[in-house]
Design a protein around this motif. Structure first.
Motif, PDB file in Angstrom:
ATOM      1  N   ALA A  76     -10.629  14.231 -45.501  1.00 29.76           N
ATOM      2  CA  ALA A  76      -9.685  14.387 -44.392  1.00 29.76           C
ATOM      3  C   ALA A  76      -8.977  13.083 -44.061  1.00 29.76           C
ATOM      4  O   ALA A  76      -7.817  13.085 -43.641  1.00 29.76           O
ATOM      5  CB  ALA A  76     -10.427  14.913 -43.159  1.00 29.76           C
ATOM      6  N   ALA A  77      -9.659  11.961 -44.279  1.00 26.03           N
ATOM      7  CA  ALA A  77      -9.062  10.667 -43.941  1.00 26.03           C
ATOM      8  C   ALA A  77      -7.880  10.321 -44.827  1.00 26.03           C
ATOM      9  O   ALA A  77      -7.168   9.353 -44.552  1.00 26.03           O
ATOM     10  CB  ALA A  77     -10.124   9.569 -44.042  1.00 26.03           C
ATOM     11  N   GLY A  78      -7.650  11.098 -45.873  1.00 26.49           N
ATOM     12  CA  GLY A  78      -6.476  10.870 -46.706  1.00 26.49           C
ATOM     13  C   GLY A  78      -5.179  11.203 -46.006  1.00 26.49           C
ATOM     14  O   GLY A  78      -4.123  10.680 -46.349  1.00 26.49           O
ATOM     15  N   ALA A  79      -5.248  12.086 -45.026  1.00 28.40           N
ATOM     16  CA  ALA A  79      -4.056  12.467 -44.265  1.00 28.40           C
ATOM     17  C   ALA A  79      -3.912  11.530 -43.073  1.00 28.40           C
ATOM     18  O   ALA A  79      -4.794  11.469 -42.216  1.00 28.40           O
ATOM     19  CB  ALA A  79      -4.175  13.908 -43.789  1.00 28.40           C
ATOM     20  N   VAL A  80      -2.811  10.800 -43.023  1.00 31.40           N
ATOM     21  CA  VAL A  80      -2.586   9.833 -41.941  1.00 31.40           C
ATOM     22  C   VAL A  80      -1.585  10.433 -40.968  1.00 31.40           C
ATOM     23  O   VAL A  80      -0.476  10.799 -41.359  1.00 31.40           O
ATOM     24  CB  VAL A  80      -2.065   8.494 -42.499  1.00 31.40           C
ATOM     25  CG1 VAL A  80      -1.865   7.490 -41.373  1.00 31.40           C
ATOM     26  CG2 VAL A  80      -3.037   7.939 -43.538  1.00 31.40           C
ATOM     27  N   PRO A  81      -1.940  10.565 -39.683  1.00 33.21           N
ATOM     28  CA  PRO A  81      -1.052  11.226 -38.722  1.00 33.21           C
ATOM     29  C   PRO A  81       0.180  10.397 -38.395  1.00 33.21           C
ATOM     30  O   PRO A  81       0.264   9.211 -38.727  1.00 33.21           O
ATOM     31  CB  PRO A  81      -1.955  11.395 -37.496  1.00 33.21           C
ATOM     32  CG  PRO A  81      -2.947  10.287 -37.609  1.00 33.21           C
ATOM     33  CD  PRO A  81      -3.193  10.109 -39.074  1.00 33.21           C
ATOM     34  N   TRP A  82       1.135  11.028 -37.713  1.00 32.74           N
ATOM     35  CA  TRP A  82       2.328  10.312 -37.270  1.00 32.74           C
ATOM     36  C   TRP A  82       1.931   9.126 -36.399  1.00 32.74           C
ATOM     37  O   TRP A  82       1.112   9.249 -35.469  1.00 32.74           O
ATOM     38  CB  TRP A  82       3.253  11.241 -36.475  1.00 32.74           C
ATOM     39  CG  TRP A  82       4.004  12.214 -37.309  1.00 32.74           C
ATOM     40  CD1 TRP A  82       3.772  13.557 -37.422  1.00 32.74           C
ATOM     41  CD2 TRP A  82       5.139  11.925 -38.147  1.00 32.74           C
ATOM     42  NE1 TRP A  82       4.682  14.118 -38.281  1.00 32.74           N
ATOM     43  CE2 TRP A  82       5.533  13.151 -38.747  1.00 32.74           C
ATOM     44  CE3 TRP A  82       5.847  10.764 -38.453  1.00 32.74           C
ATOM     45  CZ2 TRP A  82       6.612  13.237 -39.624  1.00 32.74           C
ATOM     46  CZ3 TRP A  82       6.919  10.840 -39.329  1.00 32.74           C
ATOM     47  CH2 TRP A  82       7.289  12.073 -39.901  1.00 32.74           C
ATOM     48  N   HIS A  83       2.495   7.972 -36.711  1.00 30.76           N
ATOM     49  CA  HIS A  83       2.170   6.763 -35.956  1.00 30.76           C
ATOM     50  C   HIS A  83       3.247   5.717 -36.172  1.00 30.76           C
ATOM     51  O   HIS A  83       4.135   5.871 -37.009  1.00 30.76           O
ATOM     52  CB  HIS A  83       0.810   6.206 -36.391  1.00 30.76           C
ATOM     53  CG  HIS A  83       0.814   5.632 -37.781  1.00 30.76           C
ATOM     54  ND1 HIS A  83       0.829   6.430 -38.906  1.00 30.76           N
ATOM     55  CD2 HIS A  83       0.833   4.344 -38.235  1.00 30.76           C
ATOM     56  CE1 HIS A  83       0.838   5.673 -39.991  1.00 30.76           C
ATOM     57  NE2 HIS A  83       0.851   4.407 -39.619  1.00 30.76           N
ATOM     58  N   GLN A  84       3.154   4.643 -35.420  1.00 32.01           N
ATOM     59  CA  GLN A  84       3.940   3.428 -35.640  1.00 32.01           C
ATOM     60  C   GLN A  84       2.960   2.338 -36.059  1.00 32.01           C
ATOM     61  O   GLN A  84       1.901   2.186 -35.449  1.00 32.01           O
ATOM     62  CB  GLN A  84       4.656   3.006 -34.350  1.00 32.01           C
ATOM     63  CG  GLN A  84       5.669   4.005 -33.823  1.00 32.01           C
ATOM     64  CD  GLN A  84       6.059   3.675 -32.392  1.00 32.01           C
ATOM     65  OE1 GLN A  84       5.232   3.725 -31.494  1.00 32.01           O
ATOM     66  NE2 GLN A  84       7.330   3.319 -32.188  1.00 32.01           N
ATOM     67  N   ASP A  85       3.299   1.566 -37.068  1.00 27.73           N
ATOM     68  CA  ASP A  85       2.398   0.493 -37.479  1.00 27.73           C
ATOM     69  C   ASP A  85       2.121  -0.482 -36.334  1.00 27.73           C
ATOM     70  O   ASP A  85       1.030  -1.052 -36.230  1.00 27.73           O
ATOM     71  CB  ASP A  85       2.986  -0.276 -38.673  1.00 27.73           C
ATOM     72  CG  ASP A  85       2.770   0.453 -39.991  1.00 27.73           C
ATOM     73  OD1 ASP A  85       2.073   1.486 -39.999  1.00 27.73           O
ATOM     74  OD2 ASP A  85       3.293  -0.024 -41.021  1.00 27.73           O
ATOM     75  N   LYS A  86       3.101  -0.664 -35.474  1.00 24.63           N
ATOM     76  CA  LYS A  86       2.954  -1.565 -34.335  1.00 24.63           C
ATOM     77  C   LYS A  86       1.733  -1.216 -33.480  1.00 24.63           C
ATOM     78  O   LYS A  86       1.153  -2.084 -32.820  1.00 24.63           O
ATOM     79  CB  LYS A  86       4.235  -1.522 -33.494  1.00 24.63           C
ATOM     80  CG  LYS A  86       4.210  -2.326 -32.201  1.00 24.63           C
ATOM     81  CD  LYS A  86       4.208  -3.813 -32.437  1.00 24.63           C
ATOM     82  CE  LYS A  86       4.335  -4.573 -31.123  1.00 24.63           C
ATOM     83  NZ  LYS A  86       4.123  -6.022 -31.301  1.00 24.63           N
TER      84      LYS A  86
END
Length: 290
Positions: A134-144
């Protein structure tokens, strides 16, 4: 002596990046230029295989399996917990990663956007996205959101796939023109076991997302406020990628997160860090003879 600038980006490419918040550079690096990075990844996979074998979790280290498959097959019959023991991203000090972070083609691109005084941020990552985790899927985010208190802007991410990235194995999705947003209020997701920073659906706005399948050695460059995510890996191979980060030298070096290095300087070429400096956690080169 000041180095002669490389080719870098065209005016059209710079304009696109400034307007959209990201830029795709197909086939920036050749297979040969990626080999040192693959060597670093292979060394880590061999270390993991040795540990799994020693712990009795596997009976075969799969030494002869191809680069694209070996890590996935090592964990094929193990649990997500077994995989997450090694983390969802790696930040090893291996010469192969320094070779990539200091590669002239990459620095030429970054110089086109922020000038010739370039600091390589300590928050670089190697990402092995394996199937059925499951950790392969990265949710919507900002790197900041990973350095909210750092006084650094801009921080530029250069995302490079080491194998072809596509919609099956989990390529990047980006929302153009979102790089001018402030840092949005984020939360720690609880679904993957990785604790990624994440945004809620009502924070994403109406901007359509763009799917970015790219070939190995391509680069996707984006601003640290640009909204992005990646989908799960539904293939049988590993989606290997690295994300490198750069910023102007007069910005916060984020020493609380690690030691970055002076990757390029048009003003002080003698201070640019060497491999030996980086391996010794020195951010700049010190000329002991002077």
């Amino acid at each position: 002596m000041v180095e002669k600038p490389g080719e870098g980006l065209t005016k059209e490419q710079v304009d696109f990046y400034q307007r959209e918040g990201y830029l795709v550079l197909p086939s920036l690096l050749s297979a040969e230029e990626l080999n040192p990075t693959k060597e670093a990844m292979n060394d880590k996979v061999s270390m993991i295989a040795n540990e799994l074998f020693k712990d009795g979790l596997i009976k075969d280290r799969l030494i002869d399996r191809p680069f694209e498959r070996r890590l996935a097959e090592l964990f094929k019959d193990l649990t997500e917990k077994d995989f997450l023991k090694y983390g969802v991203s790696w930040r090893d000090r291996h010469p192969g990663y320094f070779h990539l972070m200091s590669h002239p083609k990459i620095l030429d691109v970054v110089e086109s956007l922020i000038g010739g005084e370039i600091f390589s941020n300590p928050l670089y990552n190697t990402r092995p996205k394996i199937p059925k985790v499951a950790a392969g899927a990265v949710p919507w985010h900002q790197d900041k959101s990973y350095w909210p208190g750092a006084k650094s802007n801009p921080v530029i991410t250069v995302w490079i796939p080491i194998v072809d990235a596509n919609e099956i194995n989990g390529c990047l999705h980006i929302k153009p023109k979102t790089h001018r947003k402030r840092l949005l209020e984020w939360h720690r997701e609880q679904d993957t076991g990785a604790g990624y920073t994440a945004l809620r659906e009502n924070q994403l706005g109406n901007t359509p997302s763009v799917v970015l399948p790219v070939k190995a050695g391509s680069a996707i460059v984006f601003n640290d406020r640009c909204l992005h995510m990646s989908t799960p890996n539904h293939s049988e191979e590993v989606r290997w990628s690295v994300d490198l980060r750069y910023q102007p030298t007069d910005q916060d070096p984020m020493t609380d997160r690690g030691i970055g290095f002076l990757a390029r300087s048009r003003k002080h070429t003698e201070r640019v860090a060497t491999l030996e400096d980086w391996l010794a956690n020195r951010p700049e080169h010190l000329d002991e003879s002077s």
